[in-house]
Design a protein around this motif. Structure first.
Motif, PDB file in Angstrom:
ATOM      1  N   ASN A 294     -12.447  67.150  49.942  1.00  0.00           N
ATOM      2  CA  ASN A 294     -11.848  66.815  51.236  1.00  0.00           C
ATOM      3  C   ASN A 294     -12.920  66.424  52.257  1.00  0.00           C
ATOM      4  O   ASN A 294     -12.754  65.457  53.008  1.00  0.00           O
ATOM      5  CB  ASN A 294     -11.023  67.987  51.759  1.00  0.00           C
ATOM      6  CG  ASN A 294      -9.617  68.013  51.168  1.00  0.00           C
ATOM      7  OD1 ASN A 294      -8.863  67.043  51.283  1.00  0.00           O
ATOM      8  ND2 ASN A 294      -9.269  69.115  50.518  1.00  0.00           N
ATOM      9  N   LEU A 295     -14.020  67.150  52.270  1.00  0.00           N
ATOM     10  CA  LEU A 295     -15.095  66.827  53.219  1.00  0.00           C
ATOM     11  C   LEU A 295     -15.707  65.466  52.876  1.00  0.00           C
ATOM     12  O   LEU A 295     -15.912  64.628  53.760  1.00  0.00           O
ATOM     13  CB  LEU A 295     -16.181  67.916  53.198  1.00  0.00           C
ATOM     14  CG  LEU A 295     -15.774  69.272  53.785  1.00  0.00           C
ATOM     15  CD1 LEU A 295     -16.887  70.298  53.579  1.00  0.00           C
ATOM     16  CD2 LEU A 295     -15.427  69.154  55.271  1.00  0.00           C
ATOM     17  N   GLU A 296     -15.983  65.235  51.594  1.00  0.00           N
ATOM     18  CA  GLU A 296     -16.555  63.949  51.163  1.00  0.00           C
ATOM     19  C   GLU A 296     -15.624  62.798  51.553  1.00  0.00           C
ATOM     20  O   GLU A 296     -16.066  61.780  52.074  1.00  0.00           O
ATOM     21  CB  GLU A 296     -16.782  63.925  49.646  1.00  0.00           C
ATOM     22  CG  GLU A 296     -17.774  64.954  49.115  1.00  0.00           C
ATOM     23  CD  GLU A 296     -19.241  64.543  49.271  1.00  0.00           C
ATOM     24  OE1 GLU A 296     -19.516  63.543  49.972  1.00  0.00           O
ATOM     25  OE2 GLU A 296     -20.105  65.247  48.709  1.00  0.00           O
ATOM     26  N   ALA A 297     -14.331  62.989  51.291  1.00  0.00           N
ATOM     27  CA  ALA A 297     -13.353  61.942  51.610  1.00  0.00           C
ATOM     28  C   ALA A 297     -13.346  61.675  53.114  1.00  0.00           C
ATOM     29  O   ALA A 297     -13.381  60.521  53.553  1.00  0.00           O
ATOM     30  CB  ALA A 297     -11.965  62.359  51.129  1.00  0.00           C
ATOM     31  N   HIS A 298     -13.342  62.743  53.890  1.00  0.00           N
ATOM     32  CA  HIS A 298     -13.294  62.574  55.342  1.00  0.00           C
ATOM     33  C   HIS A 298     -14.499  61.784  55.845  1.00  0.00           C
ATOM     34  O   HIS A 298     -14.339  60.823  56.622  1.00  0.00           O
ATOM     35  CB  HIS A 298     -13.236  63.927  56.043  1.00  0.00           C
ATOM     36  CG  HIS A 298     -13.355  63.808  57.528  1.00  0.00           C
ATOM     37  ND1 HIS A 298     -12.303  63.401  58.320  1.00  0.00           N
ATOM     38  CD2 HIS A 298     -14.414  63.979  58.371  1.00  0.00           C
ATOM     39  CE1 HIS A 298     -12.707  63.349  59.582  1.00  0.00           C
ATOM     40  NE2 HIS A 298     -13.974  63.695  59.638  1.00  0.00           N
ATOM     41  N   PHE A 299     -15.693  62.182  55.390  1.00  0.00           N
ATOM     42  CA  PHE A 299     -16.898  61.516  55.920  1.00  0.00           C
ATOM     43  C   PHE A 299     -17.090  60.116  55.331  1.00  0.00           C
ATOM     44  O   PHE A 299     -17.863  59.324  55.857  1.00  0.00           O
ATOM     45  CB  PHE A 299     -18.126  62.415  55.729  1.00  0.00           C
ATOM     46  CG  PHE A 299     -18.091  63.621  56.640  1.00  0.00           C
ATOM     47  CD1 PHE A 299     -18.086  63.452  58.028  1.00  0.00           C
ATOM     48  CD2 PHE A 299     -18.015  64.916  56.136  1.00  0.00           C
ATOM     49  CE1 PHE A 299     -18.016  64.561  58.884  1.00  0.00           C
ATOM     50  CE2 PHE A 299     -17.949  66.011  56.979  1.00  0.00           C
ATOM     51  CZ  PHE A 299     -17.944  65.843  58.360  1.00  0.00           C
ATOM     52  N   ALA A 300     -16.354  59.810  54.262  1.00  0.00           N
ATOM     53  CA  ALA A 300     -16.377  58.444  53.722  1.00  0.00           C
ATOM     54  C   ALA A 300     -15.178  57.635  54.230  1.00  0.00           C
ATOM     55  O   ALA A 300     -14.921  56.531  53.751  1.00  0.00           O
ATOM     56  CB  ALA A 300     -16.363  58.504  52.199  1.00  0.00           C
ATOM     57  N   SER A 301     -14.447  58.195  55.197  1.00  0.00           N
ATOM     58  CA  SER A 301     -13.241  57.557  55.743  1.00  0.00           C
ATOM     59  C   SER A 301     -12.224  57.186  54.667  1.00  0.00           C
ATOM     60  O   SER A 301     -11.587  56.136  54.728  1.00  0.00           O
ATOM     61  CB  SER A 301     -13.609  56.320  56.568  1.00  0.00           C
ATOM     62  OG  SER A 301     -14.485  56.680  57.604  1.00  0.00           O
ATOM     63  N   LYS A 302     -12.102  58.065  53.681  1.00  0.00           N
ATOM     64  CA  LYS A 302     -11.087  57.858  52.628  1.00  0.00           C
ATOM     65  C   LYS A 302      -9.935  58.844  52.854  1.00  0.00           C
ATOM     66  O   LYS A 302     -10.096  59.808  53.597  1.00  0.00           O
ATOM     67  CB  LYS A 302     -11.727  58.112  51.254  1.00  0.00           C
ATOM     68  CG  LYS A 302     -12.746  57.051  50.880  1.00  0.00           C
ATOM     69  CD  LYS A 302     -13.061  57.119  49.391  1.00  0.00           C
ATOM     70  CE  LYS A 302     -14.059  56.045  49.010  1.00  0.00           C
ATOM     71  NZ  LYS A 302     -15.174  56.560  48.218  1.00  0.00           N
ATOM     72  N   PRO A 303      -8.788  58.623  52.203  1.00  0.00           N
ATOM     73  CA  PRO A 303      -7.672  59.566  52.377  1.00  0.00           C
ATOM     74  C   PRO A 303      -8.056  60.981  51.904  1.00  0.00           C
ATOM     75  O   PRO A 303      -8.706  61.130  50.865  1.00  0.00           O
ATOM     76  CB  PRO A 303      -6.569  58.991  51.474  1.00  0.00           C
ATOM     77  CG  PRO A 303      -6.952  57.580  51.206  1.00  0.00           C
ATOM     78  CD  PRO A 303      -8.441  57.504  51.315  1.00  0.00           C
ATOM     79  N   LEU A 304      -7.656  61.978  52.678  1.00  0.00           N
ATOM     80  CA  LEU A 304      -7.963  63.365  52.305  1.00  0.00           C
ATOM     81  C   LEU A 304      -7.161  63.751  51.060  1.00  0.00           C
ATOM     82  O   LEU A 304      -6.074  63.230  50.820  1.00  0.00           O
ATOM     83  CB  LEU A 304      -7.619  64.296  53.472  1.00  0.00           C
ATOM     84  CG  LEU A 304      -8.367  64.016  54.778  1.00  0.00           C
ATOM     85  CD1 LEU A 304      -7.933  65.001  55.866  1.00  0.00           C
ATOM     86  CD2 LEU A 304      -9.868  64.078  54.566  1.00  0.00           C
ATOM     87  N   LEU A 305      -7.717  64.687  50.266  1.00  0.00           N
ATOM     88  CA  LEU A 305      -7.044  65.086  49.022  1.00  0.00           C
ATOM     89  C   LEU A 305      -5.837  65.974  49.308  1.00  0.00           C
ATOM     90  O   LEU A 305      -4.775  65.819  48.711  1.00  0.00           O
ATOM     91  CB  LEU A 305      -8.037  65.846  48.116  1.00  0.00           C
ATOM     92  CG  LEU A 305      -9.356  65.140  47.807  1.00  0.00           C
ATOM     93  CD1 LEU A 305     -10.234  66.008  46.915  1.00  0.00           C
ATOM     94  CD2 LEU A 305      -9.093  63.797  47.147  1.00  0.00           C
ATOM     95  N   THR A 306      -6.007  66.941  50.203  1.00  0.00           N
ATOM     96  CA  THR A 306      -4.924  67.896  50.492  1.00  0.00           C
ATOM     97  C   THR A 306      -4.808  68.116  51.997  1.00  0.00           C
ATOM     98  O   THR A 306      -5.095  69.205  52.501  1.00  0.00           O
ATOM     99  CB  THR A 306      -5.193  69.243  49.786  1.00  0.00           C
ATOM    100  OG1 THR A 306      -6.542  69.658  50.080  1.00  0.00           O
ATOM    101  CG2 THR A 306      -5.026  69.147  48.291  1.00  0.00           C
ATOM    102  N   PRO A 307      -4.378  67.080  52.726  1.00  0.00           N
ATOM    103  CA  PRO A 307      -4.283  67.196  54.184  1.00  0.00           C
ATOM    104  C   PRO A 307      -3.084  68.038  54.613  1.00  0.00           C
ATOM    105  O   PRO A 307      -2.040  68.007  53.956  1.00  0.00           O
ATOM    106  CB  PRO A 307      -4.096  65.742  54.634  1.00  0.00           C
ATOM    107  CG  PRO A 307      -3.442  65.073  53.472  1.00  0.00           C
ATOM    108  CD  PRO A 307      -3.939  65.767  52.236  1.00  0.00           C
ATOM    109  N   VAL A 308      -3.266  68.803  55.669  1.00  0.00           N
ATOM    110  CA  VAL A 308      -2.160  69.550  56.277  1.00  0.00           C
ATOM    111  C   VAL A 308      -1.911  69.019  57.691  1.00  0.00           C
ATOM    112  O   VAL A 308      -0.781  68.873  58.136  1.00  0.00           O
ATOM    113  CB  VAL A 308      -2.454  71.061  56.301  1.00  0.00           C
ATOM    114  CG1 VAL A 308      -1.342  71.817  56.991  1.00  0.00           C
ATOM    115  CG2 VAL A 308      -2.645  71.577  54.886  1.00  0.00           C
ATOM    116  N   VAL A 309      -3.028  68.746  58.390  1.00  0.00           N
ATOM    117  CA  VAL A 309      -2.929  68.121  59.719  1.00  0.00           C
ATOM    118  C   VAL A 309      -3.735  66.828  59.680  1.00  0.00           C
ATOM    119  O   VAL A 309      -4.881  66.813  59.218  1.00  0.00           O
ATOM    120  CB  VAL A 309      -3.500  69.057  60.809  1.00  0.00           C
ATOM    121  CG1 VAL A 309      -3.490  68.335  62.164  1.00  0.00           C
ATOM    122  CG2 VAL A 309      -2.694  70.341  60.913  1.00  0.00           C
TER     123      VAL A 309
END
Ligand code: 8YV
Length: 309
Positions: A294-309
């Motif tokens: 999730n952190l990697e995805a966020h900092f790469a501006s990719k969709p989060l794996l398990t987003p809640v908010v």
């Protein structure tokens, strides 16, 4: 930088350290000073079931972009505040469902068949003085589940294999199950032998198991809590167990962990666990990988794996 709130998993800590600038909050001697000094560089918080991101922490971290929790439960994260501020939040659903459900069944068996007490009996050499007392059958007992989400459903599926009739309480009736629905927890408790807490902790579900529910479950009933301590009015639980108004309890979570009411230590009809529902090598690795992903995805501006908010 990434702020890790407390020790939770060695592999996770090592990987965070490799991939980001990692701050370990629990090692800071003066946490307030530390926060004001590093406020500008912290873009992510990694919390868990014990320490998350409350309003106070969020307010002192102006550059916070994401809270990635090493847990499925997000009761330690101020979700409303995160939403307001545009802070993303992720958790670790699914990967821990089987382990938590397995442990719920384990607690049912342990309480009814007195597995822990039997083990003590053998270790203490008491067997040579006579057989262990008779216990109570698990197969076929009526299982009532508070919260038929991922974990509640996994508990139900396992209990079905033990020929247990299943009923449940949730905010609304689920369209795609044949399990019996009750619109109140008291009705559910009155109509089951084993009551399982498997819902999220929210202001609405705090003390969802109160004195009235405990009395409805009754002297032959068993409470299983694999949710959160504050789901249960703990002093009421302790007195009901001590007075025999409740038959037994299997408890993995407590109101003020790691504190456990000492009166419980002397009771034979309880099994007490130190919040280990998701505590297997396999699951904790999968949870860590989700936090990292999730952190990697966020900092790469990719969709989060398990987003809640
Ligand atoms: C963990 C939990 O025990 O997922 C949850 O909600 O309570 C747990 O899996 C905890 O977050 C471990 O650090």
């Amino acid at each position: 930088g990434v702020l890790m709130m407390c020790p939770m998993n060695n592999y996770l800590e090592q990987e965070l350290d490799k991939r980001f600038k990692l701050f370990r909050y629990w090692t800071q001697p003066r946490q307030r000073d530390f926060l004001s000094q590093q406020a500008e560089s912290i873009r992510a918080v990694v919390g868990n079931a014990f320490a998350g991101a409350d309003a106070e922490l969020i307010d002192v971290l102006p550059k916070l972009e994401i809270v990635s929790s090493f847990s499925v439960g997000l009761d330690k994260v101020d979700l409303i505040k995160c939403k307001e501020k545009g802070i993303r939040v992720t958790n670790t659903p699914d990967v821990l469902t089987d382990d938590v459900a397995d442990l719920a069944i384990g607690l049912m068996l342990a309480v009814l068949r007195r597995i822990c007490e039997c083990d003590k009996f053998v270790r203490r050499g008491q067997w040579s003085s006579g057989d262990f007392k008779l216990t109570t059958r698990f197969s076929g007992k009526r299982v009532g589940i508070i919260g038929l989400g991922r974990i509640g459903l996994a508990v139900a599926q396992r209990a079905v294999a033990f020929d247990c009739p299943i009923s449940y309480f949730s905010r609304s009736e689920k369209p795609n199950t044949n399990f019996k629905y009750y619109g109140t927890v008291v009705e559910l408790a009155s109509n089951c032998d084993i009551l399982v807490v498997a819902c999220a902790l929210t202001p609405e579900t705090r003390h969802i198991v109160n004195r009235e529910v405990i009395n409805a479950l009754g002297p032959n009933g068993v409470l299983i809590n694999i949710g959160r301590g504050p789901h249960v009015d703990e002093p009421e639980l302790v007195s009901a167990l001590a007075e025999g108004r409740l038959g037994g309890a299997g408890i993995d979570v407590f109101e003020k962990e790691p504190e456990v009411p000492e009166q419980l230590f002397g009771l034979e009809n309880v099994v007490l666990l130190p919040h280990v529902g998701s505590g297997t090598v396999e699951t904790r690795k999968a949870m860590a990988d989700l936090v990292l992903g999730n952190l990697e995805a966020h900092f790469a501006s990719k969709p989060l794996l398990t987003p809640v908010v």
